[in-house]
Scaffold this motif. Structure first.
Motif, PDB file in Angstrom:
ATOM      1  N   MET A 181       4.693   0.761 -10.836  1.00 15.50           N
ATOM      2  CA  MET A 181       5.346   0.353  -9.614  1.00 15.50           C
ATOM      3  C   MET A 181       5.200  -1.159  -9.501  1.00 15.50           C
ATOM      4  SD  MET A 181       4.811   1.908  -5.836  1.00 15.50           S
ATOM      5  CE  MET A 181       6.349   2.726  -5.575  1.00 15.50           C
ATOM      6  N   LEU A 182       6.216  -1.804  -8.948  1.00 12.64           N
ATOM      7  CA  LEU A 182       6.228  -3.257  -8.855  1.00 12.64           C
ATOM      8  C   LEU A 182       5.089  -3.798  -7.996  1.00 12.64           C
ATOM      9  CD1 LEU A 182      10.042  -3.950  -8.334  1.00 12.64           C
ATOM     10  CD2 LEU A 182       8.697  -4.272 -10.404  1.00 12.64           C
ATOM     11  N   GLY A 183       4.513  -4.871  -8.464  1.00 11.65           N
ATOM     12  CA  GLY A 183       3.411  -5.500  -7.755  1.00 11.65           C
ATOM     13  C   GLY A 183       3.782  -5.982  -6.372  1.00 11.65           C
ATOM     14  N   ILE A 184       5.025  -6.413  -6.182  1.00 12.46           N
ATOM     15  CA  ILE A 184       5.427  -6.908  -4.858  1.00 12.46           C
ATOM     16  C   ILE A 184       5.306  -5.811  -3.802  1.00 12.46           C
ATOM     17  CG2 ILE A 184       7.912  -6.477  -5.131  1.00 12.46           C
ATOM     18  CD1 ILE A 184       8.277  -9.196  -3.586  1.00 12.46           C
ATOM     19  N   VAL A 185       5.452  -4.572  -4.216  1.00 15.72           N
ATOM     20  CA  VAL A 185       5.282  -3.459  -3.282  1.00 15.72           C
ATOM     21  C   VAL A 185       3.817  -3.385  -2.844  1.00 15.72           C
ATOM     22  CG1 VAL A 185       5.457  -0.954  -3.009  1.00 15.72           C
ATOM     23  CG2 VAL A 185       7.248  -2.201  -4.238  1.00 15.72           C
ATOM     24  N   PHE A 186       2.901  -3.507  -3.793  1.00 10.66           N
ATOM     25  CA  PHE A 186       1.474  -3.455  -3.477  1.00 10.66           C
ATOM     26  C   PHE A 186       1.048  -4.659  -2.640  1.00 10.66           C
ATOM     27  CE2 PHE A 186       1.687  -0.507  -6.990  1.00 10.66           C
ATOM     28  CZ  PHE A 186       0.765   0.469  -6.649  1.00 10.66           C
ATOM     29  N   THR A 187       1.457  -5.853  -3.064  1.00  9.87           N
ATOM     30  CA  THR A 187       1.042  -7.046  -2.313  1.00  9.87           C
ATOM     31  C   THR A 187       1.608  -7.014  -0.904  1.00  9.87           C
ATOM     32  OG1 THR A 187       2.880  -8.380  -3.208  1.00  9.87           O
ATOM     33  CG2 THR A 187       0.757  -8.483  -4.384  1.00  9.87           C
ATOM     34  N   SER A 188       2.819  -6.494  -0.756  1.00  9.22           N
ATOM     35  CA  SER A 188       3.417  -6.405   0.582  1.00  9.22           C
ATOM     36  C   SER A 188       2.692  -5.390   1.452  1.00  9.22           C
ATOM     37  CB  SER A 188       4.905  -6.043   0.480  1.00  9.22           C
ATOM     38  OG  SER A 188       5.621  -7.068  -0.168  1.00  9.22           O
ATOM     39  N   LEU A 189       2.266  -4.283   0.865  1.00  8.35           N
ATOM     40  CA  LEU A 189       1.515  -3.283   1.632  1.00  8.35           C
ATOM     41  C   LEU A 189       0.190  -3.872   2.127  1.00  8.35           C
ATOM     42  CD1 LEU A 189       1.194  -0.436   2.771  1.00  8.35           C
ATOM     43  CD2 LEU A 189       0.288   0.263   0.542  1.00  8.35           C
ATOM     44  N   ILE A 190      -0.501  -4.575   1.265  1.00 11.43           N
ATOM     45  CA  ILE A 190      -1.767  -5.199   1.669  1.00 11.43           C
ATOM     46  C   ILE A 190      -1.505  -6.263   2.739  1.00 11.43           C
ATOM     47  CG2 ILE A 190      -3.774  -6.527   0.893  1.00 11.43           C
ATOM     48  CD1 ILE A 190      -3.557  -3.518  -0.141  1.00 11.43           C
ATOM     49  N   ASP A 191      -0.441  -7.053   2.561  1.00  7.79           N
ATOM     50  CA  ASP A 191      -0.066  -8.047   3.578  1.00  7.79           C
ATOM     51  C   ASP A 191       0.183  -7.389   4.927  1.00  7.79           C
ATOM     52  OD1 ASP A 191      -0.214 -10.067   1.690  1.00  7.79           O
ATOM     53  OD2 ASP A 191       1.967 -10.282   1.468  1.00  7.79           O
ATOM     54  N   MET A 192       0.884  -6.260   4.911  1.00  8.84           N
ATOM     55  CA  MET A 192       1.185  -5.559   6.159  1.00  8.84           C
ATOM     56  C   MET A 192      -0.107  -5.113   6.851  1.00  8.84           C
ATOM     57  SD  MET A 192       3.521  -2.167   6.895  1.00  8.84           S
ATOM     58  CE  MET A 192       2.256  -0.935   6.568  1.00  8.84           C
ATOM     59  N   LEU A 193      -1.042  -4.572   6.087  1.00  8.68           N
ATOM     60  CA  LEU A 193      -2.309  -4.132   6.673  1.00  8.68           C
ATOM     61  C   LEU A 193      -3.074  -5.311   7.266  1.00  8.68           C
ATOM     62  CD1 LEU A 193      -3.542  -1.585   3.978  1.00  8.68           C
ATOM     63  CD2 LEU A 193      -2.343  -1.117   6.122  1.00  8.68           C
ATOM     64  N   GLU A 194      -3.079  -6.423   6.549  1.00  7.74           N
ATOM     65  CA  GLU A 194      -3.785  -7.609   7.041  1.00  7.74           C
ATOM     66  C   GLU A 194      -3.135  -8.160   8.308  1.00  7.74           C
ATOM     67  OE1 GLU A 194      -3.803 -10.220   3.644  1.00  7.74           O
ATOM     68  OE2 GLU A 194      -5.594  -9.267   2.798  1.00  7.74           O
ATOM     69  N   GLU A 195      -1.791  -8.205   8.330  1.00 10.86           N
ATOM     70  CA  GLU A 195      -1.071  -8.769   9.475  1.00 10.86           C
ATOM     71  C   GLU A 195      -1.077  -7.851  10.691  1.00 10.86           C
ATOM     72  OE1 GLU A 195       2.906  -9.949   8.337  1.00 10.86           O
ATOM     73  OE2 GLU A 195       2.134 -10.973   6.558  1.00 10.86           O
ATOM     74  N   ARG A 196      -0.872  -6.555  10.458  1.00 10.23           N
ATOM     75  CA  ARG A 196      -0.720  -5.638  11.589  1.00 10.23           C
ATOM     76  C   ARG A 196      -2.042  -5.093  12.105  1.00 10.23           C
ATOM     77  NH1 ARG A 196       4.858  -2.463  10.424  1.00 10.23           N
ATOM     78  NH2 ARG A 196       6.195  -4.293  10.625  1.00 10.23           N
ATOM     79  N   VAL A 197      -3.063  -5.086  11.259  1.00 17.33           N
ATOM     80  CA  VAL A 197      -4.372  -4.608  11.710  1.00 17.33           C
ATOM     81  C   VAL A 197      -5.367  -5.764  11.560  1.00 17.33           C
ATOM     82  CG1 VAL A 197      -6.152  -2.830  11.506  1.00 17.33           C
ATOM     83  CG2 VAL A 197      -3.765  -2.246  11.016  1.00 17.33           C
ATOM     84  N   SER A 198      -5.871  -5.953  10.349  1.00 16.83           N
ATOM     85  CA  SER A 198      -6.782  -7.079  10.099  1.00 16.83           C
ATOM     86  C   SER A 198      -7.082  -7.153   8.608  1.00 16.83           C
ATOM     87  CB  SER A 198      -8.097  -6.905  10.871  1.00 16.83           C
ATOM     88  OG  SER A 198      -8.874  -5.879  10.289  1.00 16.83           O
ATOM     89  N   PRO A 199      -7.497  -8.330   8.150  1.00 19.62           N
ATOM     90  CA  PRO A 199      -7.909  -8.433   6.745  1.00 19.62           C
ATOM     91  C   PRO A 199      -9.091  -7.509   6.431  1.00 19.62           C
ATOM     92  CG  PRO A 199      -7.522 -10.618   7.647  1.00 19.62           C
ATOM     93  CD  PRO A 199      -7.453  -9.646   8.801  1.00 19.62           C
ATOM     94  N   GLU A 200      -9.978  -7.330   7.394  1.00 19.82           N
ATOM     95  CA  GLU A 200     -11.129  -6.445   7.186  1.00 19.82           C
ATOM     96  C   GLU A 200     -10.674  -4.988   6.993  1.00 19.82           C
ATOM     97  OE1 GLU A 200     -12.135 -10.136   9.004  1.00 19.82           O
ATOM     98  OE2 GLU A 200     -10.861  -8.592   9.868  1.00 19.82           O
ATOM     99  N   PHE A 201      -9.675  -4.577   7.773  1.00 20.47           N
ATOM    100  CA  PHE A 201      -9.145  -3.222   7.629  1.00 20.47           C
ATOM    101  C   PHE A 201      -8.534  -3.043   6.247  1.00 20.47           C
ATOM    102  CE2 PHE A 201      -5.685  -0.093   8.028  1.00 20.47           C
ATOM    103  CZ  PHE A 201      -6.414   1.010   8.445  1.00 20.47           C
ATOM    104  N   ALA A 202      -7.763  -4.026   5.801  1.00 25.02           N
ATOM    105  CA  ALA A 202      -7.156  -3.955   4.466  1.00 25.02           C
ATOM    106  C   ALA A 202      -8.237  -3.830   3.403  1.00 25.02           C
ATOM    107  CB  ALA A 202      -6.282  -5.179   4.218  1.00 25.02           C
ATOM    108  N   ASP A 203      -9.299  -4.619   3.520  1.00 32.22           N
ATOM    109  CA  ASP A 203     -10.407  -4.547   2.557  1.00 32.22           C
ATOM    110  C   ASP A 203     -11.074  -3.175   2.587  1.00 32.22           C
ATOM    111  OD1 ASP A 203      -9.974  -7.146   1.747  1.00 32.22           O
ATOM    112  OD2 ASP A 203     -11.596  -7.987   2.973  1.00 32.22           O
TER     113      ASP A 203
END
Length: 178
Positions: A1-23
């Protein structure tokens, strides 16, 4: 699967919840690369499934709801990174009509090994369309989110019905612009 999909999912978690939640999600998913994704890389689809499973447990949302929400978010990311693909597109139906013929061709130039879903226009009018979707990954809710975000981009609203076909991994979208 394309990396942009993964990086975008992590970005969404960081933006909409928090970087700590994404981690936290990344750690709990026990990913083979510890969540170190690049936009141009390719990663196993199973990693996406692990992330979605953890998100479903943490949020109480179904995987399909999460995929839909991600599709809405992902459209914005893709439009920002690949805005040239949208530049000559006048409306949502034209965009959908040319997914396989134009847009996916452009995506394949950038990502030759991309395993993209297939879209086939069954019928089209000035205000509507029947569109067949095929993907062995069963990501039709993601496609629905992408469509709704694209409609917002073109300042319109879609009425859409999704029907699972008798063929495996195949869905049909009946779309009306209102």
């Amino acid at each position: 699967m394309l990396g942009i999909v993964f990086t975008s999912l992590i970005d969404m978690l960081e933006e909409r919840v928090s970087p700590e939640f994404a981690d936290e999600v990344i750690v709990e998913a026990e990913l083979t690369n510890d969540g170190a994704y690049t936009a141009v890389g390719y990663y196993p689809f199973e990693e996406m499934q692990k992330i979605l499973s953890i998100l479903a447990a943490k949020t109480g949302k179904s995987v399909n709801e999460l995929l839909y929400d991600f599709g809405v978010y992902l459209f914005g990311k893709l439009a920002a990174v690949h805005g040239n693909v949208l530049a000559d597109t006048k409306d949502i139906l034209q965009l959908l009509e040319h997914l396989d013929g134009d847009i996916h061709v452009q995506v394949r130039k950038l990502y030759p090994d991309a395993d993209l879903p297939r879209f086939t226009v069954i019928s089209r009018t000035d205000t509507g369309m029947r569109l067949r979707y095929f993907s062995e990954r069963e990501l039709y809710p993601l496609a629905e989110g992408l469509m709704d975000a694209a409609a917002m981009h073109f300042d319109c609203t879609l009425e859409r019905e999704t029907h699972q076909m008798s063929f495996p991994h195949t869905y049909e979208f009946s779309i009306q612009v209102v």
